[in-house]
Design an enzyme around this catalytic site. Structure first.
Site, PDB file in Angstrom:
ATOM      1  N   ASP A 192      34.870  48.486  31.712  1.00 32.77           N
ATOM      2  CA  ASP A 192      33.074  48.377  30.934  1.00 32.77           C
ATOM      3  C   ASP A 192      32.786  49.484  32.334  1.00 32.77           C
ATOM      4  O   ASP A 192      33.349  50.458  31.768  1.00 32.77           O
ATOM      5  CB  ASP A 192      32.407  47.032  32.341  1.00 32.77           C
ATOM      6  CG  ASP A 192      30.715  47.256  31.592  1.00 32.77           C
ATOM      7  OD1 ASP A 192      31.015  48.368  30.629  1.00 32.77           O
ATOM      8  OD2 ASP A 192      30.246  46.166  30.891  1.00 32.77           O
TER       9      ASP A 192
ATOM     10  N   LYS B 246      37.746  40.791  46.115  1.00 36.24           N
ATOM     11  CA  LYS B 246      36.018  42.015  45.531  1.00 36.24           C
ATOM     12  C   LYS B 246      35.362  41.442  45.725  1.00 36.24           C
ATOM     13  O   LYS B 246      35.181  39.464  45.269  1.00 36.24           O
ATOM     14  CB  LYS B 246      36.242  42.531  44.233  1.00 36.24           C
ATOM     15  CG  LYS B 246      35.153  42.891  43.342  1.00 36.24           C
ATOM     16  CD  LYS B 246      35.388  43.150  41.871  1.00 36.24           C
ATOM     17  CE  LYS B 246      35.425  42.470  41.240  1.00 36.24           C
ATOM     18  NZ  LYS B 246      35.470  41.675  39.896  1.00 36.24           N
TER      19      LYS B 246
ATOM     20  N   HIS C 225      38.071  36.773  28.796  1.00 39.36           N
ATOM     21  CA  HIS C 225      37.530  36.580  29.973  1.00 39.36           C
ATOM     22  C   HIS C 225      37.639  35.786  30.723  1.00 39.36           C
ATOM     23  O   HIS C 225      37.991  35.584  31.926  1.00 39.36           O
ATOM     24  CB  HIS C 225      35.820  37.217  30.234  1.00 39.36           C
ATOM     25  CG  HIS C 225      35.901  37.957  31.440  1.00 39.36           C
ATOM     26  ND1 HIS C 225      36.010  38.693  31.956  1.00 39.36           N
ATOM     27  CD2 HIS C 225      35.088  37.327  32.043  1.00 39.36           C
ATOM     28  CE1 HIS C 225      36.042  39.247  33.214  1.00 39.36           C
ATOM     29  NE2 HIS C 225      35.145  37.957  33.903  1.00 39.36           N
TER      30      HIS C 225
END
Length: 366
Positions: A276, A246, A184
């Protein structure tokens, strides 16, 4: 007479020597030709199989998190997955036993820490402890999906940095090397004091979308953190890049603020590392369509798909979500025609071979 006989004898010896040398040269040339042919046929798969299957100092083992992927990697390498016995006590404790000798062996242990995350993580630690106590020569943990990676810094007061904690656990349990796919955050490699090889699923995903030949394609990063990944993807496909601004309001809760870049009349491809709850993915697709995008596709390395993610994707305006098999899909996800899975077994297999043979892994990035 003696001189003539001696000369004749010498001539005979020289003749036999030359003849022997010719046969050796021919045999050597034949061997080289055969070897070259073995390498030319299907770029090395047979070479890998014959070499590693005969190597008694090389073995792969798997936990229960993604056994099909491990078996596919084993098939690619021509090496069966090692025999083990994995059981659970009635209270859920894991009991693990190796059924093969691993003394001095270069072992590759394949186990993503996907759902159930804690159970699969503890199972990985127990397997590593068993290998270490059985005197394995070297233990390389192959973790296609690294759980707890999203907590990689203190972004709020009094929170844990779990990705560092997991790194310490793996090292303490006995890992000598680690192999990951699409972490990640790249800085997680620095949490380890052992060698880390970080693979990207991009070559597999890029190949798929290049073959689709989508018209007027634009690659879209769903947040600022994924820009570098999306830029690499866009460069490989030779297409423009757009970014979605975002804001995360809570855990697993995001709000799309703005689209940076021209997407009107374009086919958009959203690129992320993890899907997810699919909330960000669906909202990003909606924002792109509102800005005039014609169609929206998406791809990600890790299909976590927790909660109601599968239902959201199925009901969304996405044309297709392409993921890899770092995490096994649930039965519900397998029934959704919009979700397509690509295998990274070949990518991982080549990396495992390179690590064992001590050759370069960086060539796989291409």
């Amino acid at each position: 007479m003696n001189d003539g006989s001696s000369a004749s004898s010498k001539t005979s010896v020289v003749s036999r020597t030359m003849e022997s040398s010719r046969h050796v040269a021919e045999a050597s040339a034949s061997s080289v030709t055969a070897s070259t042919k073995a390498l030319d046929v299907k770029t090395g798969e047979k070479k890998r199989s014959s070499r590693l299957s005969d190597d008694k100092r090389f073995k792969i083992f798997s936990g229960s998190a993604n056994r099909p992927l491990a078996e596919e990697i084993g098939k690619f390498l021509g090496v069966p997955v090692g025999e083990t016995r994995l059981q659970r006590f009635s209270d859920g404790e894991t009991h693990f036993q190796l059924l093969e000798n691993v003394r001095g062996v270069d072992v590759f242990l394949i186990q993503p820490t996907c759902y159930p995350v804690d159970q699969n993580l503890v199972e990985l630690l127990i397997m590593m402890d068993a290998l270490r106590r059985a005197s394995a020569g070297r233990i390389t943990v192959v973790v296609p999906y690294y759980g707890y990676a999203r907590q990689d810094r203190k972004d709020r007061p009094r929170v844990a940095i779990t990705s560092k904690l997991v790194a310490d656990l793996l090292t303490t349990a006995g890992a000598n090397r680690a192999l990951f796919v699409d972490l990640h955050a790249a800085q997680i490699q620095g949490f380890f004091n052992i060698p880390v090889d970080h693979l990207f699923a991009s070559p597999v995903l890029v190949g798929y979308f290049r073959d689709l030949q989508l018209p007027n394609l634009t690659v879209v990063s769903p947040d600022a953190g994924g820009v570098e990944r999306a830029r690499f993807f866009a460069k490989k496909l030779e297409v423009p890049l757009a970014i979605v601004d975002k804001r995360r309001t809570d855990i697993n809760v995001t709000e799309v603020m703005n689209v940076i870049g021209d997407v009107r009349g374009r086919t958009c491809l959203i690129l992320d590392d993890i899907v997810d709850t699919a909330g960000t993915l669906v909202k990003t697709a909606e924002a792109l369509l509102e800005q005039g995008a014609e169609k929206v596709y998406a791809c990600a390395s890790h299909a976590v798909l927790s909660g109601s993610a599968v239902e959201k994707i199925n009901a969304s305006q996405l044309e297709e979500l392409v993921v890899t098999n770092t995490i096994p899909l649930s039965e519900a996800a397998q029934r959704v025609s919009k979700i397509k899975v690509l295998s990274i077994a070949g990518l991982l297999g080549r990396a495992i071979e390179s690590i064992h043979m001590e050759t370069s892994v960086s060539t796989l990035f291409n």
